[in-house]
Every structure is written in C-alpha cells, then in structure tokens.
Scaffold this active site. Sequence first.
Site, short mmCIF file in Angstrom:
data_model
loop_
_atom_site.label_atom_id
_atom_site.label_comp_id
_atom_site.label_asym_id
_atom_site.label_seq_id
_atom_site.Cartn_x
_atom_site.Cartn_y
_atom_site.Cartn_z
CD GLU A 153 -1.53 2.49 1.68
OE1 GLU A 153 -2.15 3.50 1.31
OE2 GLU A 153 -0.52 2.55 2.44
CD GLU A 154 2.55 3.34 3.88
OE1 GLU A 154 2.58 4.36 3.18
OE2 GLU A 154 2.02 3.30 5.01
#
Length: 420
Positions: free
Chosen positions: A193-194
Amino acid sequence: MKPLSQFLLCGLLPSAGLASSSYQKQLGGLDLDSKPQLAAPSYRKHLLETHKQLVEISSISGHEVPVANFLHTYLPTLGFETWLQALPASNTSWGYLPERYNVVARPRSDASHSSSAAARVLVTSHMDVVPPYIPYHIDAPSSEEITGSTIISGRGSVDAKASVAAQIIAVEELVASKAINASDVMLLFVVGEETLGDGMRFFSDSLQSHSNSTSLKAAIFGEPTENKLACGHKGITFGSISAKGKAGHSGYPWLGKSATEVLIRALGKILEHDFGKSERYGNTTVNIGKIEGGVAANVIPKEAQAEISLRIAIGDQKNGADIIRKQLKSILEEVDSEALSLESKGGYGPVECFCDVDGFETMVANYGTDVPHLAGDHVSYLYGPGSILVAHGDDEALRVGDLEEAVEGYKKLVKHALEA
Ligand SMILES: *[C@@H]1O[C@H](CO)[C@@H](O)[C@H](O)[C@H]1NC(C)=O
Ligand SMILES: *[C@@H]1O[C@H](CO)[C@@H](O)[C@H](O)[C@H]1NC(C)=O
Ligand SMILES: *[C@@H]1O[C@H](CO)[C@@H](O)[C@H](O)[C@H]1NC(C)=O
Ligand SMILES: *[C@@H]1O[C@H](CO)[C@@H](O)[C@H](O)[C@H]1NC(C)=O
C-alpha cells in the site's frame, strides 16, 4: 461512479492538520490525564498481544512475507479460515519485488453454507510499512499498569498495524457474540500500500474475474484517521518534467541554451499556478520532490529534470488527474514548448468515502489510500486508530485507548454496512 447522494457533503470539515495538532500534544504527554479512563475491555490483553506481534515483525514494503506468514498461522487459531494470495515476482518502478502474499481470512462457521457464500462486507488494511524498522515499545513497567492512556510506539504501530489488529478483534467479537453471520464478512490484509498499491490492485483483479465480486456491498479500509470517519481523501498524480537545452561555454550563454534555466522558470510558474480548490478537500497542492540538471558550474546545462507530485482537490476520482495534467501541459507550453516535456500518467482525483454514520466525528484526509485500487460498485468507508501526522515519523505511536476505541468503531461500521 457512486451517486453523490450516497455521501454526506460535509463542506466545513476541520482540516486534518488542525484536528491533529492537539492529538500530538496529548502524545507528548501534556494532556494525557484529561482523557477519561475507560474500563478495560475484556479483549484488551488479546488486542495488545495481536498488535505487538504484528509490530515486532518488520514488514517494509516489498518485504511482507514474514508478516503474511504470521497472519496465515495466527488467524486460524482465532477461528478464521485463512488463505495466502500470491503476487508473482516482478520488476517495478520500485525495483525488483520477490513473490509476496496478501492474506484473506473468513470467520469459520458451523453453518454448512457459510464459508462458500460470498462475503458482503470486506474489512481491509495493509501489512506493509515505511522504512526504517523501529522496535515495538509499550510504556508500562508491567501489564498490570497498562491503562487506556498507555503509549505504544514502533514502526507500523499506527500505520497500519493498529488497524489490522483492531479489525481482527472487531470481527472476532462480532462473530462470537452472533451480532453478525460469519459468512457476511471477509478480512483482507494486503502488501504494497505504501508504494504501488499492487497488493490491493491484484486482489481487485482477482475479484473481478470471479462472480463473487458483485456480492460485495461495502469495503471498510483501515488507515490512521484518529478514529474519525473519513468523508474522502485528496487525489494524487505524479509528473516528470524534462528540459532540453544546448551545451556550451558558460562565458557565452547566447551560444547555448540552459536547460536548468528553462526548468526553473517552468517550476516557478507551476508554484504560482492555482490548480484549483474545493470546499471539501481544500487546495490542490504541489510538491517538487526532486530536481536534477547540468554537469558543471562552467558548462551551459543541456538537460534538466524535475519530479513532482500533486495532491488533487478538484474533479472526481476518474477525471481529476487528467484535469491537472492538462493544466501542467499548458504551463509548459506557455513557458517553452520546444524545450519542455511532461511525462505523467495514471493517478486519480478526490476519492469519496461514506461518512454518514451516527456516532462518528468526520474528517478528510490529504493522503492516498488503497480505496481507489479496489474496483467495484461497493460503498467505501475509511477509518482507523492513530494520527497520520506521526505515522511515517520516528515518533510513530498511539494510546491503548485509541486501539480499543477502534475495535468498537469497526464493530459499528461492519454492522452499519450490513444493515444499510
Ligand atoms: C527482472 O529483471 C531482470 C534483469 O533485467 C531479469 O533477469 C529478471 O528475469 C526480471 N524478473 C522478472 C520477474 O521479471
Ligand atoms: C444470519 O443469517 C440468517 C439466515 O440467512 C438470517 O436469518 C439472520 O438474520 C442473519 N443474522 C444476522 C445477524 O445478520
Ligand atoms: C470467489 O469465488 C471463487 C469461486 O467462484 C472462489 O474460488 C474464490 O476463492 C472466491 N474469492 C474470495 C476472495 O473469496
Ligand atoms: C489555498 O490557496 C489560497 C490561494 O489560492 C491561499 O490564499 C490559501 O491560504 C490556501 N489555503 C491553505 C489552507 O493553504
């Protein structure tokens, strides 16, 4: 697109920044005692143990395998059927990524139809964290001395292992108390996600190729919102600007053409430009994240580049990034259409989330999430413990009470999503 009427238009929201500064003060120890001490919930020890185990495993983006393996063996002990979803190894803009795994879990149930029935509500967050690893720490000499205001720190303690832990306990509690049917919910913890959002995109693609995609009514995303319900977040797009000049002796500038000079003029225009604002999301903002150019002080630079990102407050999820790109292109054309070029694709405009639920304060976020990476016709909720203002810092931390409040918040949201 979801119809706008589905969403509460909360135009006069406090900015995330304002709401959060008081939280930081509290974390600094100035205001801790003013928070009423709630009685410890029955699941406190279980919740804190789950959170601790997650934070103690380093899982910087690209290196999520150990934490996925942990959940794959831990969740079955809590009554979940658990699967690993493998993302194949690939070469990406973030370098080579080995095979990694999303974790999917469904509460086990006695009813024969249950686990095969498609879930109506997805409860999801991400397992990856930003670097560097920071060890877990809880600020209490013994477990007897833990209170709601005890502070827990470490990388991922907020973003987003606080959400992961609270979501697990919330679903476990809801099923155990029979407040919901086991077959109605599915947990999903993704990688990446990052960085690329590749974990959620991969899951989304796999869902689209199955009939069960249509059954998903709602998705509850866990990110640090200080336990407020987010009405949405800004969009984002990236751009790479190149300037081409003509090299020459710096004593005779008229014989060459300075790429850095052209680039600086373009960036100046971009900084001055109004890319638009909206009542809900505020201003579109620009970050010039990286500049490169030239070879030496006495050489007219032939080439220069800048990498920029824009947080988008205008348009909708689909067209917001294109509107911004158009404006960028016309600025470059105006400054020097021959020398300047823009490379930019992808991105998205502001992402709306459902925030009309009794008992929740609301907010809007300036950061990106996996919400736009899950395709489908579901309603999205965005909610989780801890503050984004400490999330990527050395001081990432939250209170025990924040985690516990989030368990109750997720319980309410799952029930709301199933009843709506
Ligand atoms: C990644 O790139 C390297 C070098 O170009 C290549 O040898 C390798 O096969 C690629 N791996 C994948 C999974 O595409
Ligand atoms: C669980 O499922 C049964 C049968 O489908 C239904 O009658 C019942 O209302 C559901 N319970 C909850 C809490 O949703
Ligand atoms: C979706 O349904 C298919 C069968 O149609 C099943 O194999 C798959 O595991 C389901 N996916 C999830 C994430 O539940
Ligand atoms: C938004 O931009 C305007 C100028 O267009 C500026 O006056 C205002 O201070 C900005 N607001 C914030 C919150 O930065």
